[in-house]
Design an enzyme around this catalytic site. Structure first.
Site, short mmCIF file in Angstrom:
data_model
loop_
_atom_site.label_atom_id
_atom_site.label_comp_id
_atom_site.label_asym_id
_atom_site.label_seq_id
_atom_site.Cartn_x
_atom_site.Cartn_y
_atom_site.Cartn_z
N GLY A 37 -9.72 14.43 -4.05
CA GLY A 37 -9.10 13.87 -2.85
C GLY A 37 -7.69 14.39 -2.74
O GLY A 37 -6.80 13.96 -3.47
N SER A 55 1.74 2.85 -6.46
CA SER A 55 2.67 2.56 -5.36
C SER A 55 3.81 3.55 -5.35
O SER A 55 4.26 4.03 -6.39
CB SER A 55 3.23 1.15 -5.47
N LYS A 63 -1.87 -4.52 -7.65
CA LYS A 63 -1.40 -3.69 -6.54
C LYS A 63 -1.55 -4.44 -5.21
O LYS A 63 -0.69 -4.35 -4.32
CB LYS A 63 -2.19 -2.37 -6.50
N HIS A 77 1.25 -6.81 -5.01
CA HIS A 77 2.45 -6.00 -4.75
C HIS A 77 2.57 -5.76 -3.24
O HIS A 77 3.62 -5.94 -2.63
CB HIS A 77 2.33 -4.68 -5.52
N ASN A 78 1.47 -5.33 -2.62
CA ASN A 78 1.51 -5.05 -1.19
C ASN A 78 1.75 -6.31 -0.36
O ASN A 78 2.43 -6.27 0.66
CB ASN A 78 0.20 -4.39 -0.74
N GLU A 86 5.29 -6.93 -0.42
CA GLU A 86 5.90 -5.91 0.46
C GLU A 86 5.84 -6.38 1.93
O GLU A 86 6.82 -6.27 2.66
CB GLU A 86 5.11 -4.62 0.24
N TYR A 87 4.71 -6.90 2.35
CA TYR A 87 4.58 -7.42 3.72
C TYR A 87 5.65 -8.49 3.97
O TYR A 87 6.31 -8.49 5.01
CB TYR A 87 3.21 -8.10 3.91
N LYS A 137 -3.28 -2.27 6.99
CA LYS A 137 -4.51 -1.66 6.47
C LYS A 137 -5.33 -2.66 5.68
O LYS A 137 -6.39 -2.33 5.16
CB LYS A 137 -4.18 -0.46 5.61
#
Ligand code: NBP
Length: 456
Positions: free
Chosen positions: A10, A128, A183, A186-187, A190-191, A261
């Site tokens: 990828g 990240s 993770k 973590h996101n 972040e939001y 997402k």
């Protein structure tokens, strides 16, 4: 020759940069992409003795030293399963397949089991830092056990970002879906922090009448303090950027609809499932959904006019930012604690604070204090109790000016509720018992009670 130490499948933005990161540390790296053109582009631009491209997946696999270590950087979801199936005929027992994308942790747990049946080791690893982090040093959150760690330590240590002590921002978090869970949270954090930054910006442009360049100064001050963070640093850059064509601040020209997402939603759903109030993350996620109701907002704003009056409120923005961000972190950690208990992950929170200190999007100096808090077993309220007065002034002024503060209000209410021994849930229980005979407990005697409310 089978001497490539790591393989990457990828080669979109994350995979290509991660491959270059490995190769730049003289780690022999094999790369493969479904569409060969991407492989060719990467090799044409950056190929060398440490970065080798392959057109056929079989040749890619055969070029790797055993046990093979292959990192998948393909789109999360069905593509991961498709690649596992494509790889399977060429892999040997004991090889490692590592999913470095943003997969949902339950999918990772299923893949761990499925791969075990194939004799393969499947690892979920949160990464990240976006494009730049992947290239120069991301924060890595691998669901690797301590037993397997020696096989990965050397190579992952080299490519990871560094914490405030200069140690690599990577640690073996455990087994199964733990890396992707960490993770995901973590996101979620972040939001919440991004929403709070947006609320500070909104208040200043509307109530104080400041332009984007002036608002950048507020975040510049935060960056010079012990609350400095990557997000507040990039806020300064985004606010200061001018549109080349019009000469206007670019942020003023960006449509006010924030996409997502899914990781904020996943965190919120997990929090609801586990009964953990991650209110700042939920409000931030919902706020992005609300931002998409542009037509409705336009129409209603014609009915409800609004004028803003600067009430001369003067607050310490550093304290406000510290309060909000700390609560976002605390709520995320509370969810991680619960998940760790439920899944027997035995998560080390001192280590989680450490690996988030470099490379990742939520890196901040505040993580040093949070790390100390876990080390010393301090209560989180002690960290921010002195900031409450400033937050009150901000909430009051925003309320008077009819400015929405979804994430900050959530943080403030969380603090108030969590520091109040008397919650009005007693009345809720009474109501539940009235209409549904849901029963209640009492504070003056043991047992489960039901009241016949219709009897006078
Ligand atoms: P994308 O998420 O945009 O995925 C594109 C890659 O997936 C391409 O290499 C594409 O190959 C490959 N792919 C797809 Br789509 N379907 C495939 C299939 N069925 N079989 C094989 N390959 C397939 O790439 P990205 O933005 O680099 O992100 C990679 C992962 O990292 C994602 O899970 C993402 O959520 C995560 N992540 C991204 C960021 C970020 O800042 N972008 C940060 C942190 C984590 P093709 O070239 O043949 O189409």
């Amino acid at each position: 020759m089978s001497d490539n130490q790591i393989g990457i499948i990828g080669l979109a933005v994350m995979g290509a940069n991660l491959a270059r990161n490995f190769a730049s540390r003289n780690i022999k790296t094999a790369v493969y992409n479904r569409t060969f053109q991407r492989t060719e582009e990467l090799i044409n631009n950056h190929g060398n003795e440490f970065l080798n491209g392959y057109e056929k997946i079989e040749d890619f696999v055969n070029s790797l030293a055993k046990p093979r270590k292959i990192i998948l950087m393909v789109k999360a979801g069905a593509a991961i399963d498709q690649v596992i199936e494509e790889l399977k005929p060429f892999l040997s027992e004991g090889d490692y397949v590592i999913d470095g994308g943003n997969s949902f942790y339950e999918d990772t747990e299923k893949r761990v089991k499925k791969c075990k049946e194939y004799g393969l080791n499947f690892i979920g690893m949160g990464i990240s830092g976006g494009e730049e982090g992947a290239l120069k040093g991301p924060s890595l959150m691998p669901g690797i056990t301590k037993e397997d760690w020696p096989k990965f330590e050397n190579i992952l240590d080299q490519i990871a970002a560094k914490d405030f002590q200069g140690q690599a921002c990577v640690t073996p978090l455990g087994y199964g879906g733990v890396g992707h869970y960490v993770k995901m949270v973590h996101n979620g954090i972040e939001y919440a922090i991004m929403q709070m930054i947006a609320e500070i910006y909104d208040y200043h442009r509307k109530v104080k009448g400041l332009d984007a360049g002036q608002i950048a100064e507020i975040f510049e001050k935060i960056n010079q303090s012990e609350n400095q963070s990557f997000l507040s640093e990039i806020t300064v850059q985004v606010l200061r950027r001018k549109d080349i064509e019009s000469g206007k601040f670019l942020v003023d020209l960006i449509l006010d609809r924030a996409s997502q997402k899914g990781t904020g939603g996943w965190t919120s759903i997990e929090a609801i499932k586990n009964g953990i109030p991650t209110t700042t993350i939920m409000e931030a996620t919902m706020s992005r959904s609300l931002s998409f109701l542009k037509n409705e907002r336009n129409n209603f704003s014609k009915i409800i006019g609004r004028t803003f009056n600067d009430d001369e409120a003067s607050v310490d923005w550093n304290q406000i930012y510290r309060f909000g961000s700390s609560i976002a972190f605390i709520q995320g950690f509370e969810l991680l604690k619960e998940a760790s208990k439920e899944h027997n992950w035995d998560l080390d929170f001192v280590e989680v604070c450490r690996i988030w200190q470099g490379g990742c999007i939520i890196r901040t100096k505040m993580l040093i204090e949070l790390q100390e808090m876990f080390k010393k077993g301090q209560k989180w309220v002690e960290l921010i109790q002195n900031n409450l007065e400033e937050v009150k002034k901000f909430i009051l002024s925003s309320t008077q000016n009819e400015i929405a503060l979804p994430a900050f209000s959530a943080a403030y209410n969380y603090f108030l509720s969590m520091t109040d021994k008397d919650h009005p849930a007693n009345l809720i229980q009474g109501l539940r018992d009235y209409f549904g005979a849901h029963t209640f407990e009492r504070i003056d005697k043991e047992g489960i009670f039901h009241e016949n409310w219709l009897n006078e």
